[in-house]
Scaffold this motif. Structure first.
Motif, PDB file in Angstrom:
ATOM      1  N   VAL A   5     -16.120  14.592  -7.855  1.00  0.00           N
ATOM      2  CA  VAL A   5     -15.067  13.827  -8.513  1.00  0.00           C
ATOM      3  C   VAL A   5     -15.538  13.430  -9.895  1.00  0.00           C
ATOM      4  N   GLN A   6     -15.056  14.172 -10.899  1.00  0.00           N
ATOM      5  CA  GLN A   6     -15.448  13.876 -12.265  1.00  0.00           C
ATOM      6  C   GLN A   6     -14.643  12.695 -12.790  1.00  0.00           C
TER       7      GLN A   6
ATOM      8  N   LEU B 223       0.856  -1.180   0.000  1.00  0.00           N
ATOM      9  CA  LEU B 223       0.000   0.000   0.000  1.00  0.00           C
ATOM     10  C   LEU B 223       0.889   1.226   0.000  1.00  0.00           C
ATOM     11  N   SER B 224       0.587   2.161  -0.897  1.00  0.00           N
ATOM     12  CA  SER B 224       1.385   3.374  -0.863  1.00  0.00           C
ATOM     13  C   SER B 224       0.533   4.483  -0.273  1.00  0.00           C
ATOM     14  N   THR B 225       1.130   5.288   0.538  1.00  0.00           N
ATOM     15  CA  THR B 225       0.362   6.280   1.274  1.00  0.00           C
ATOM     16  C   THR B 225       0.984   7.653   1.122  1.00  0.00           C
ATOM     17  N   SER B 226       1.424   7.937  -0.093  1.00  0.00           N
ATOM     18  CA  SER B 226       2.050   9.244  -0.289  1.00  0.00           C
ATOM     19  C   SER B 226       0.978  10.337  -0.198  1.00  0.00           C
ATOM     20  N   ALA B 227       1.425  11.547   0.007  1.00  0.00           N
ATOM     21  CA  ALA B 227       0.482  12.655   0.126  1.00  0.00           C
ATOM     22  C   ALA B 227      -0.122  12.958  -1.251  1.00  0.00           C
ATOM     23  N   PHE B 228      -1.260  13.647  -1.264  1.00  0.00           N
ATOM     24  CA  PHE B 228      -1.883  14.013  -2.529  1.00  0.00           C
ATOM     25  C   PHE B 228      -1.047  15.073  -3.219  1.00  0.00           C
ATOM     26  N   THR B 229      -0.976  14.991  -4.552  1.00  0.00           N
ATOM     27  CA  THR B 229      -0.137  15.953  -5.263  1.00  0.00           C
ATOM     28  C   THR B 229      -0.823  17.319  -5.288  1.00  0.00           C
ATOM     29  N   SER B 230      -0.011  18.357  -5.508  1.00  0.00           N
ATOM     30  CA  SER B 230      -0.571  19.699  -5.448  1.00  0.00           C
ATOM     31  C   SER B 230      -1.487  19.962  -6.642  1.00  0.00           C
ATOM     32  N   SER B 231      -1.167  19.345  -7.806  1.00  0.00           N
ATOM     33  CA  SER B 231      -2.030  19.573  -8.972  1.00  0.00           C
ATOM     34  C   SER B 231      -3.401  18.941  -8.734  1.00  0.00           C
ATOM     35  N   LEU B 232      -3.402  17.843  -7.988  1.00  0.00           N
ATOM     36  CA  LEU B 232      -4.668  17.195  -7.665  1.00  0.00           C
ATOM     37  C   LEU B 232      -5.489  18.087  -6.733  1.00  0.00           C
ATOM     38  N   LEU B 233      -4.813  18.639  -5.734  1.00  0.00           N
ATOM     39  CA  LEU B 233      -5.522  19.480  -4.770  1.00  0.00           C
ATOM     40  C   LEU B 233      -6.062  20.736  -5.446  1.00  0.00           C
ATOM     41  N   ALA B 234      -5.360  21.173  -6.487  1.00  0.00           N
ATOM     42  CA  ALA B 234      -5.779  22.390  -7.179  1.00  0.00           C
ATOM     43  C   ALA B 234      -7.119  22.201  -7.897  1.00  0.00           C
ATOM     44  N   GLU B 235      -7.449  20.964  -8.251  1.00  0.00           N
ATOM     45  CA  GLU B 235      -8.713  20.686  -8.930  1.00  0.00           C
ATOM     46  C   GLU B 235      -9.924  20.892  -8.037  1.00  0.00           C
ATOM     47  N   LEU B 236      -9.676  20.786  -6.737  1.00  0.00           N
ATOM     48  CA  LEU B 236     -10.803  20.682  -5.820  1.00  0.00           C
ATOM     49  C   LEU B 236     -11.334  22.055  -5.429  1.00  0.00           C
ATOM     50  N   PRO B 237     -12.624  22.140  -5.100  1.00  0.00           N
ATOM     51  CA  PRO B 237     -13.178  23.399  -4.618  1.00  0.00           C
ATOM     52  C   PRO B 237     -12.589  23.728  -3.245  1.00  0.00           C
ATOM     53  N   THR B 238     -12.639  24.998  -2.900  1.00  0.00           N
ATOM     54  CA  THR B 238     -12.103  25.378  -1.600  1.00  0.00           C
ATOM     55  C   THR B 238     -13.244  25.743  -0.657  1.00  0.00           C
ATOM     56  N   ASP B 239     -12.969  25.659   0.601  1.00  0.00           N
ATOM     57  CA  ASP B 239     -13.943  26.106   1.596  1.00  0.00           C
ATOM     58  C   ASP B 239     -13.187  26.691   2.773  1.00  0.00           C
ATOM     59  N   SER B 240     -12.931  27.992   2.702  1.00  0.00           N
ATOM     60  CA  SER B 240     -12.242  28.633   3.813  1.00  0.00           C
ATOM     61  C   SER B 240     -13.141  29.764   4.309  1.00  0.00           C
ATOM     62  N   SER B 241     -12.717  30.405   5.387  1.00  0.00           N
ATOM     63  CA  SER B 241     -13.574  31.461   5.942  1.00  0.00           C
ATOM     64  C   SER B 241     -13.685  32.644   4.974  1.00  0.00           C
TER      65      SER B 241
END
Lengths: 248, 1059
Positions: free
Chosen positions: B520-521, B441-459
């Motif tokens: 998740v498209q 099982l590999s448990t590397s962190a999510f890549t930044s380009s992947l995180l960039a796809e996602l919507p944000t929810d901050s204050s």
């Protein structure tokens, strides 16, 4: 082949020496007529020839001359046939360059440089057979050659190496011991004043053991000094006898 | 001079070696010779410095000087204590080192250091007068012989002829050369020497013959036979001459035993049984997991499998073990298995292995900073691996990742290389990394380009629903009371429920699942990553998410008090919970309460309002009339839901669903990652209720998508188990006089229910867990790839099943969501056009995905189990052996040749308790004394294991309760396993029986209630239901006699106290 044992349980090294014993040293001074001073040394199977020219005018560009001291120019090289496998070694490869620098530093510190401003001393060292301790043998040979050339030195420079195997310090490592990957400490001293001119260490060593290894290497230098000194005295005696014979 | 230089002469030795590239190389080495080489003889007159403990014996009749090859081949003989006064020359020692193995050289070194052995090493090559140089025309063998003789000669002279010397040579001819050269030095061949000097010693004679045979055999070269060429293998496979399959090494007997599970053969056939492969030679370099081709031996050479559970030991001498094992195998057992040998490997399944340096390598690393070392893999089933490394000292006490490169046929071990070091052994992070790596099982962190796809929810930038979506979705925010029930501290809430009464008296149940597919498209980076991971990995102390935190813990998670997108399934049910109508679709929900299981159970049991107010944060700030109203609503929903759950369960049970059990243990951690306690997970009715609702939803969604996409829906099936898997269950049940019918799931469920021992509530749960062990694994599949008859889910007794309810932590659910939504859309548009199927995988692709997910799920489950075991071992490591925590009650569930397999209910641990150790001593437990290991024998009957020792006879039968002590086997290279020792032959602390009985009573109440539901819900077959319930009913009405006796004594006790 299973791993070799550098120090047996009975305290013998691979070539039958005990840990504190040097290899056999044989040396001769004045082996060339052409050079101002020359010497040949054998430390076990490591064989080195050294020649000294100078002091003479600075060659190749005035700009290199120093107004207050002599320029010490060293050149270290290894013969093609010096190692087990024949290998062409172009002059000025990295290893030789490094060794050249080390020799230069060593002798800059030992020759009374201020006596000959605006001139140059050349030291040529050629390793004919390499079997470990190349730097040490080169330094020792160059010292003898400088003495043969009559260049004023602070003291003899004697170099020796030491390693550390199975909690014991081994002096004067041969090629097999050097290439096993353990610690090697190389030291050059002025034996009378017990000053260190040059020190280099490869690989890791625990701090607690450092003094033991250093003591062993310095003791090795002193032993080398005794051999060199005897050789010089014999040589001078012979020469004097020869001159005296002529005069008589 | 500072110290005396004592060498006197310098000689040079010319050697012809080979350089690193294999070119011939001539090397000159110096030798410094001295007169003062110690002779280590107490009879020395010359005053040698013999400052060693190991000396030659004083009163020996003669000294032996073995020649080089004799020293190499017959070293074992010289190790015997009878053989005293052996002088090994340095020449011989070099020969052993260069031509023998490193292990042999180490043995020689130990021998000459042992004060009792009377053997010494004489450094003849450094002795000025004893050495001799190799002449130019002389061969190495000749020189060695001469050198040895010269040493013997010198030694004889040195000791002034006080002791005669015997030099032994390999052959007569060699002896003839030197025979009469020196008075007092006798040169004979070894054969003659043994025959003349050791005539009376049978042991020495015998060892000599076996060693000389081994020496001849050893010259025959390779360790393993070669593989047959590919073309031959294929031909033979087609013709049926060879069979192929996957190699499975027996974990408990990894050195000798392996099985090949045949592939592509009908398993019901008798000839389809697994093929046994005995010994390393027959396994022929195949590693666990490889696809191999096997040549089956003729029936006369078939063997039994060994029944003993092998006692694991780290530094096994593997070479000599094989024969004894084979012997043992012949003796025990009765059923011969097809046996064969590996003749080829179709596909290697080598992966990265977690390994660590073997301890004897660690010992001698001082002089040896680089070179080849052997590492021991973490997995018992993998052989040791030889790796070349320059970082030996760095790898000490470390776990590292190692990859196998090749396995040449002349090498005992495979060659590999170091991938990376994981960290120090014993460190928690290292161990976790190791078990993840072992499960691939590999448990590397999510890549930044992947995180960039996602919507944000901050204050600053809160996430808002789009108006467009709001329009398209059905809005349940105000019309339905939606709530979730999850374990405490759960962040990724993916399922919520709603329940309301309709005007016509029917009930509407809604299961609302997080709408992951909206975020998740298909084909996006997030989608691909999630597919690769397939599942969230839950370890005992942490988890590795399948989806990034922003989705899993926030936007997808159906948190209370927030508007969220959901995919809902809503049923209209009659008051008797018959389905009238079902609706699927996308919705917007607003979860009102986020409850946890314990709280929900309390509400159902009717706790006070104040309790609810304290534990449910959503009620903060609500007062008065509104509060009472809301409480009433919630109570009604939960109670109705429980009722619904019971009814659904009863219906499924009626169809044959199994109620299987496995004790799960929860690890309670302290803040510093220490283990505070291990507590069995509490099982509440509300757990079941929620599970029922989820199963219900999954089932209906499965029906829908299987109808809409007959060839490319993703479902989950559970194949029926193989009958032979039930053997152990049947044995255990018979031991207590129960009969278990395993013919169908319904029969099994009914007979398991009947297996209740009033005195021992554990029997039932143990039998259930044994039944669980017999089950095959449920798996995902693509409907196009499997025949519709096999869609059936055996355990749940449903014809269609899938996973729909946890899209945040399982990728399968994401696919099912897409399929469901496509199916709904297709229906709405009333067309089967391809438009709706855009983004859905094809049948073949889906099949591959299902395989991938099955693998990942298994790996994740194994990792979870491993982490549980890791924490168990940490827990027991931190406790002393005498700690009461470590002593527990255990039940025997299987008898083996040298011990019993036991189950410890308190910790949910299963393991081996040995009754016979490696020296064949057996464990006898005297009354009120600590157990003792004494000589004796174990006799294994069908349901009885008898310890027949010199102190007495003891019997162990199946399902017997014993007391055991749990401790940790400190293992260096492998995971730390639990050691189970039998402490007493009686149940542990009867006082502890109290709570267990209480829980069973609660259980019974529940079951009876359920029984009532059954009768109410099902019109038919009430009679059989009553049959299965009758034992419980009768017990419930009647007080347990033992229990009442206890009460009686208790009252006596109280009376006594009063006076």
């Amino acid at each position: 082949m299973a791993g070799v044992e550098l120090l047996s349980d009975q305290g013998f090294r691979i070539d039958g020496r005990r840990p504190h014993e040097l290899r056999k040293i044989e040396c001769r001074l004045g082996v060339f007529r052409q050079a101002d001073g020359s010497a040949y040394i054998e430390q076990g199977n490591t064989k080195v020839l050294a020649a000294v020219y100078g002091p003479h005018e600075v060659r190749g560009g005035r700009g290199k001359a120093l107004h207050d001291k002599v320029v010490v120019n060293c050149q270290y090289s290894m013969a093609t046939f010096s190692t087990g496998e024949r290998k062409r070694r172009p002059r000025g490869d990295r290893k030789s360059q490094e060794m050249t620098m080390h020799l230069q530093q060593t002798f800059d510190a030992t020759i009374l440089t201020t006596l000959y401003p605006r001139s140059q001393i050349d030291i040529f060292v050629e390793v004919l057979q390499a079997d470990g301790g190349n730097y040490c043998a080169s330094v020792n040979a160059a010292t003898l050659a400088l003495i043969d050339a009559g260049i004023p030195l602070k003291d003899y420079v004697c170099a020796s190496s030491a390693g550390f195997v199975r909690d014991t310090a081994l002096v004067d490592m041969n090629h097999l011991e050097e290439s096993s990957g353990g610690t090697e400490l190389i030291i050059a001293t002025l034996p009378k004043s017990q000053q260190i001119v040059f020190l280099e260490m490869n690989s890791r060593l625990h701090e607690d053991n450092l003094s033991a290894v250093m003591d062993r290497a310095v003791a090795g230098c002193t032993d080398v000094y005794n051999v060199l000194d005897t050789a010089v005295r014999d040589h001078v005696g012979e020469t004097a006898a020869a001159i005296g014979g002529d005069a008589a | 001079m500072t110290e005396q230089q004592t060498w006197e002469e310098r000689a040079e030795r010319c050697l012809s070696l080979r350089s690193g590239q294999g070119r011939p190389l001539k090397v000159v080495r110096e030798v410094y010779l001295r007169p003062d080489v110690p002779c280590f003889s107490p009879m020395c007159l010359a005053g040698c410095r013999n400052d060693s403990d190991a000396l030659l014996p004083n009163g020996a009749s003669h000294y032996i000087v073995p020649e080089c090859r004799i020293a190499k081949d017959y070293l074992e003989l010289f190790e015997l204590t009878e053989m005293q006064g052996v002088v090994f020359t340095q020449t011989a020692a070099h020969c052993v080192q260069h031509e023998g193995s490193r292990r042999l050289a180490a043995r020689l070194r130990r021998l000459v250091q042992d004060p009792d052995a009377g053997c010494i090493l004489f450094c003849n090559e450094f002795q000025k007068y004893a050495h001799c140089l190799q002449e130019p025309q002389e061969s190495v063998a000749e020189w060695r012989l001469r050198s040895t003789f010269r040493a013997a000669e010198w030694l004889f002279d040195h000791l002034a002829g006080q002791v005669p010397l015997v030099m032994v040579t390999q052959t007569e001819e060699e002896a003839d050369v030197y025979r009469n050269q020196k008075m007092g030095v006798l040169v004979v061949s070894f054969k003659q020497y043994i025959a003349e000097f050791w005539k009376g010693h049978a042991a020495i004679m015998e060892l000599y013959t076996s060693l000389s045979e081994a020496a001849v055999a050893g010259k025959e070269g390779k360790q393993f036979g070669g593989y047959l060429p590919q073309a031959v293998l294929e031909e033979a496979l087609k013709s049926g001459r060879f069979v192929s399959g996957r190699l499975n090494v027996n974990r408990f007997n990894a050195v000798t035993e392996a099985f090949v599970a045949r592939s592509g053969v009908d398993l019901t056939e008798d000839s389809g049984a697994d093929i046994l492969i005995v010994g390393a030679k027959d396994r022929n370099r195949a590693v666990h997991g490889d696809e191999v081709v096997v040549d089956i031996f003729p029936k006369s050479q078939w063997r039994m499998r060994s029944l003993a559970v092998k006692i694991e030991e780290e530094n096994e001498v593997e070479d000599n073990d094989d024969d004894d094992e084979a012997e043992k195998m012949k003796e025990s057992g009765d059923k011969r298995l097809p046996t064969g040998r590996v003749v080829g490997v179709l596909k290697r399944q080598w992966r990265d292995y977690v390994a660590s340096l073997s301890p004897n390598e660690q010992g001698n690393t001082n002089s040896n900073k680089s070179g080849k070392v052997l590492v021991i893999p973490w997995d018992y089933r993998i052989p040791k691996i030889r790796i070349a490394t320059r970082q030996v000292s760095l790898l000490k006490e470390q776990r590292c990742l190692v990859r196998i490169d090749n396995w040449p046929s002349d090498s005992q071990y495979p060659n590999g290389h170091l991938v990376k070091a994981l960290g120090p052994i014993g460190d928690l992070e290292t161990e976790i990394a190791a078990l993840l790596a072992e499960n691939e099982l590999s448990t590397s962190a999510f890549t930044s380009s992947l995180l960039a796809e996602l919507p944000t929810d901050s204050s600053e930038e809160p996430w808002v629903m789009s108006a467009e979506e709001e329009e398209q979705r059905r809005d349940l925010r105000h019309s339905h009371l939606v709530f979730s029930i999850d374990p405490k501290g759960c962040e990724d809430v993916d399922d919520t429920l709603s329940l309301r009464e309709l005007e016509n008296g029917n009930v509407e149940l809604g299961v609302h699942i997080a709408d992951v597919t909206f975020f998740v498209q298909p084909g996006s980076l997030t989608d691909r990553e999630a597919q690769e991971r397939s599942t969230t990995i839950y370890l005992a102390d942490r988890r590795y998410d399948m989806l990034p935190g922003i989705l899993s813990a926030n936007l997808c998670s159906l948190i209370s008090g927030k508007d969220r997108y959901a995919v809902s399934v809503m049923w209209e049910l009659t008051p008797k919970f018959e389905v009238v109508n079902v609706w699927y679709g996308r919705t917007i929900i607003h979860s009102k309460y986020k409850l946890f299981y314990e709280m929900a159970q309390e509400v159902c049991n009717g706790c006070s309002d104040q309790d609810i107010l304290d534990n449910v944060p959503e009620f903060q700030g609500v007062t008065g009339e509104e509060l009472t109203q809301k409480l009433k609503e919630l109570r009604w929903s939960l109670i109705k839901l429980t009722e619904l759950g019971r009814s659904m369960k009863a219906r499924r049970t009626h169809c044959g669903a199994l109620d299987l059990e496995s004790v799960e243990v929860q690890v309670q951690l302290t803040e510093t990652k220490g283990v505070e306690d291990l507590t069995p997970k509490e099982h509440l009715e509300v757990h079941e209720t929620i599970a029922e609702c989820m199963i219900f939803a999954n089932h209906w969604v499965a029906k829908k998508i299987a109808d809409a996409f007959p060839s490319k829906a993703l479902l989950r099936n559970h194949p029926p188990p193989r009958q032979e898997q039930f053997d152990n269950l049947l044995k255990c049940a018979t031991a207590r006089g129960f009969y278990v019918d395993t013919s169908s799931n319904k029969a099994l469920a009914a007979s398991l229910d009947a297996c209740v021992d009033a005195k021992d509530p554990l029997v039932n749960s143990l039998l259930r867990s044994l039944a669980t062990l017999a089950m095959s694994n449920a798996r995902y599949f693509c409907t196009g790839a499997v025949h519709p008859d096999e869609f059936m889910h055996y355990g749940l007794a449903l014809d269609r099943y899938t996973h729909f309810t946890s899209p945040i932590r399982r990728y399968a659910d994401v696919i099912v969501h897409r399929l469901l939504l496509a199916a709904v859309k297709q229906e709405a548009e009333d067309s089967s056009c391809d438009k709706t199927r855009a983004g859905l995988p094809g049948s073949k692709r889906l099949d591959e995905m299902a395989d991938h997910m099955n693998n990942k799920h298994r790996a994740a489950q194994n990792a979870q189990r491993d982490s549980q075991e890791l924490f168990q071992s940490i827990f027991f490591r931190d406790h002393d052996d005498d700690d009461s925590v470590c002593i527990a009650d255990a039940v025997i569930y299987q008898l083996r040749a040298n011990g019993v397999l036991v189950f410890v209910p308190r910790y949910g641990v299963k393991g081996v308790a040995y009754l016979q150790d490696r020296n064949s001593q057996v464990l006898y437990i005297p009354k009120s004394c600590p157990p003792e290991w004494v000589s004796g024998a174990l006799i294994r009957g069908d349901d009885l294991l008898t310890v027949d020792s010199t102190l007495g006879v003891q019997k162990y039968c199946l399902l017997e309760h014993i007391t055991v002590r749990l401790s940790v086997n400190l293992s260096h290279a492998h995971c730390q396993s639990l050691k189970i020792e039998v402490v007493a032959k009686r149940p542990h602390g009867r006082g502890d029986g109290g709570p267990a009985e209480v829980t069973t009573r609660a259980d019974m109440v529940k079951r009876v209630k359920q029984g009532a539901e059954d009768r109410q819900g099902d019109e038919m077959d009430t009679q059989s239901l009553l049959d299965s319930l009758s034992p419980e009913l009768s017990q419930y009405r009647q007080t347990d006699p033992q229990h009442s006796l206890y009460n009686l004594f208790q009252s006596f006790h109280h009376t006594g106290m009063q006076f």
